[in-house]
Design a protein around this motif. Structure first.
Motif, short mmCIF file in Angstrom:
data_model
loop_
_atom_site.label_atom_id
_atom_site.label_comp_id
_atom_site.label_asym_id
_atom_site.label_seq_id
_atom_site.Cartn_x
_atom_site.Cartn_y
_atom_site.Cartn_z
N LEU A 9 -23.79 29.98 103.54
CA LEU A 9 -23.73 29.92 102.08
C LEU A 9 -22.46 29.17 101.69
O LEU A 9 -21.35 29.58 102.02
CB LEU A 9 -23.71 31.35 101.52
CG LEU A 9 -24.02 31.52 100.04
CD1 LEU A 9 -25.49 31.21 99.76
CD2 LEU A 9 -23.69 32.94 99.60
N GLY A 10 -22.65 28.06 100.98
CA GLY A 10 -21.51 27.25 100.57
C GLY A 10 -20.79 27.86 99.39
O GLY A 10 -21.40 28.11 98.34
N ILE A 11 -19.49 28.12 99.52
CA ILE A 11 -18.71 28.81 98.51
C ILE A 11 -17.85 27.82 97.74
O ILE A 11 -17.11 27.03 98.33
CB ILE A 11 -17.78 29.88 99.14
CG1 ILE A 11 -18.57 30.80 100.06
CG2 ILE A 11 -17.04 30.65 98.07
CD1 ILE A 11 -19.61 31.63 99.38
N GLY A 12 -17.91 27.91 96.42
CA GLY A 12 -17.01 27.18 95.55
C GLY A 12 -16.16 28.17 94.78
O GLY A 12 -16.70 29.03 94.08
N VAL A 13 -14.86 28.08 94.92
CA VAL A 13 -13.94 29.02 94.28
C VAL A 13 -13.47 28.45 92.95
O VAL A 13 -12.98 27.31 92.90
CB VAL A 13 -12.72 29.30 95.19
CG1 VAL A 13 -11.72 30.19 94.48
CG2 VAL A 13 -13.17 29.92 96.50
N ILE A 14 -13.62 29.21 91.88
CA ILE A 14 -13.05 28.84 90.59
C ILE A 14 -11.98 29.87 90.25
O ILE A 14 -12.26 31.06 90.12
CB ILE A 14 -14.11 28.79 89.48
CG1 ILE A 14 -15.17 27.73 89.82
CG2 ILE A 14 -13.46 28.47 88.14
CD1 ILE A 14 -16.26 27.58 88.77
N GLY A 15 -10.75 29.39 90.13
CA GLY A 15 -9.60 30.26 89.91
C GLY A 15 -8.75 30.29 91.17
O GLY A 15 -9.10 30.94 92.15
N CYS A 16 -7.63 29.57 91.17
CA CYS A 16 -6.83 29.39 92.38
C CYS A 16 -5.47 30.08 92.28
O CYS A 16 -4.48 29.61 92.84
CB CYS A 16 -6.64 27.90 92.67
SG CYS A 16 -8.18 27.02 93.03
N GLY A 17 -5.41 31.20 91.57
CA GLY A 17 -4.17 31.95 91.42
C GLY A 17 -3.85 32.79 92.64
O GLY A 17 -4.38 32.56 93.74
N ASN A 18 -3.01 33.82 92.45
CA ASN A 18 -2.49 34.60 93.58
C ASN A 18 -3.59 35.24 94.41
O ASN A 18 -3.55 35.22 95.64
CB ASN A 18 -1.54 35.68 93.05
CG ASN A 18 -0.24 35.11 92.53
OD1 ASN A 18 0.16 34.01 92.90
ND2 ASN A 18 0.43 35.84 91.66
#
Length: 382
Positions: A9-18
């Motif tokens: 499952l290809g994951i795209g992360v939105i939100g690159c904070g802590n």
């Protein structure tokens, strides 16, 4: 859309904070998932995370349109959870979001309905109840170790965020506060162990109308107004008949309450902090001395965080791995949108009751998620 059979499952992360660093690092532990891209309101932050973890940095719209992204991992601030998750579902992506599911139950219902309309999976943190301590407690409850649950307590108490977070203001606005920020861990664990809540009664106050930021950063030694209750005591009535006191406060310097205790007709169960995946579960059978069940040697119970000097278990991404596995099994993920919605309804009812001083009935319900068995838990590892 569905991931191809047998494909990751290809994951795209939105939100690159802590919080993203924990998810991004832990992704390599699990089978069936693969990081593909990241995005953030700050392009510089997305580029930084992309370089650190060897994935593409994209704009939000580009990530939502990317054919290599099967699931959007929504790690934005709570106020943005609904918009990002709804946009991702509408774009044909599965979604797993940080808690809370949304900042209102009405928005949470829209997300669950949109996922169903699109034939997509919706999952939400917390997934900590799938850790070693949560699985042990659930097995003991299912085996009848304390008999029929009668009562219990759950306490999340501390001094808040402004002493360590450089930009803590959003924690103290509607959609934040100790109930919405930390409540999901405690309430999800309770629903996992006891089933759905039917009614709540609560009292809520603000310990301070203004907070002083003492953490290093651009806002150090500045004050801000508090926009949500910071001290809440509530009584939860479960469909099973059990009643549990849940207290959440950011106005406490020090206390000695255990995070969760449950008491039944045959004994008592004591749980560690549900914000982590490990810790010691203790059982007292009919008043006997406590029997401890440590979890450090068990799956998803070993200390692995903070990275430099680990003192707790943090396997965030476990819920995403379970969601990926659920695709092939044609079932709902354990950390499902429906579970998160029920918890959101409970939290909203707690605040409403705290304001009105009247009991509030929970309109929705949910089934307890199935226990994550040890063999299946092991199969999620890469």
């Amino acid at each position: 859309m569905q991931a191809n059979s047998g494909a990751k499952l290809g994951i795209g992360v939105i939100g690159c904070g802590n919080i993203s660093m924990t998810y991004l690092r832990n992704a390599a532990l699990f089978a069936g998932v693969e990081l593909r891209a990241c995005a953030d309101i700050s392009a510089e932050m997305a580029v930084l995370r992309g370089k650190e973890y060897g994935i593409r940095a994209l704009g939000v719209d580009a990530l939502l349109a990317d054919p290599e992204v099967d699931l959007v991992l929504n790690l934005t601030i709570p106020a943005a959870h609904f918009d990002i998750s709804f946009s991702a579902l509408s774009a044909g992506k599965h979604v797993f979001t940080e808690k809370p599911l949304a900042t209102s139950a009405s928005d949470g219902r829209k997300l669950v309905a949109e996922a169903a309309r699109c034939g997509l999976l919706l999952g939400s943190a917390p997934d900590t109840f799938l850790g070693a301590a949560g699985r042990r407690a659930r097995r003991l409850m299912d085996e009848g170790a304390i008999g029929r649950a009668v009562t219990g307590t759950a306490f999340m108490m501390g001094r808040g965020m402004e002493h360590w977070h450089p930009n803590p203001q959003f924690y103290y606005q509607p959609g934040g506060g100790p109930v919405f920020d930390m409540g999901p861990y405690y309430l999800t664990m309770l629903v996992n162990l006891l089933g759905p809540v039917t009614r709540v009664m609560a009292m809520a106050t603000r310990g301070q109308e203004e907070r002083l930021i003492t953490a290093d950063g651009p806002y150090k030694n500045t004050s801000f107004r508090v926009g949500t209750p910071t001290n809440i005591l509530s009584l939860l009535e479960f469909r099973s008949g059990a009643t549990v006191t849940f207290g959440a406060s950011w106005d406490v310097f020090k206390h000695s309450n255990h995070p969760i205790e449950l008491h039944g007709t045959e004994g008592s169960l004591r749980l560690p902090d549900p914000d982590t995946f490990g810790g010691t579960v203790s059982l007292s059978a009919r008043g006997a001395e406590w029997t401890d069940f440590a979890s450090e040697s068990e799956l998803y119970g070993a200390r692995n965080w903070p990275y430099a000097a680990p003192d707790r278990a943090n396997y965030r991404m476990l819920g995403v791995a379970d969601l990926a596995h659920s695709l092939s099994q044609k079932r709902k993920p354990r950390a499902s949108g429906e579970l998160a919605l029920h918890v959101l309804e409970i939290m909203e009812a707690i605040l409403a009751s705290g304001e009105s001083r009247n009991s509030v009935t929970i309109a929705g319900t949910v089934d307890q998620p199935p226990l994550l068995g040890e063999d299946e838990a092991a199969s999620l590892l890469a």
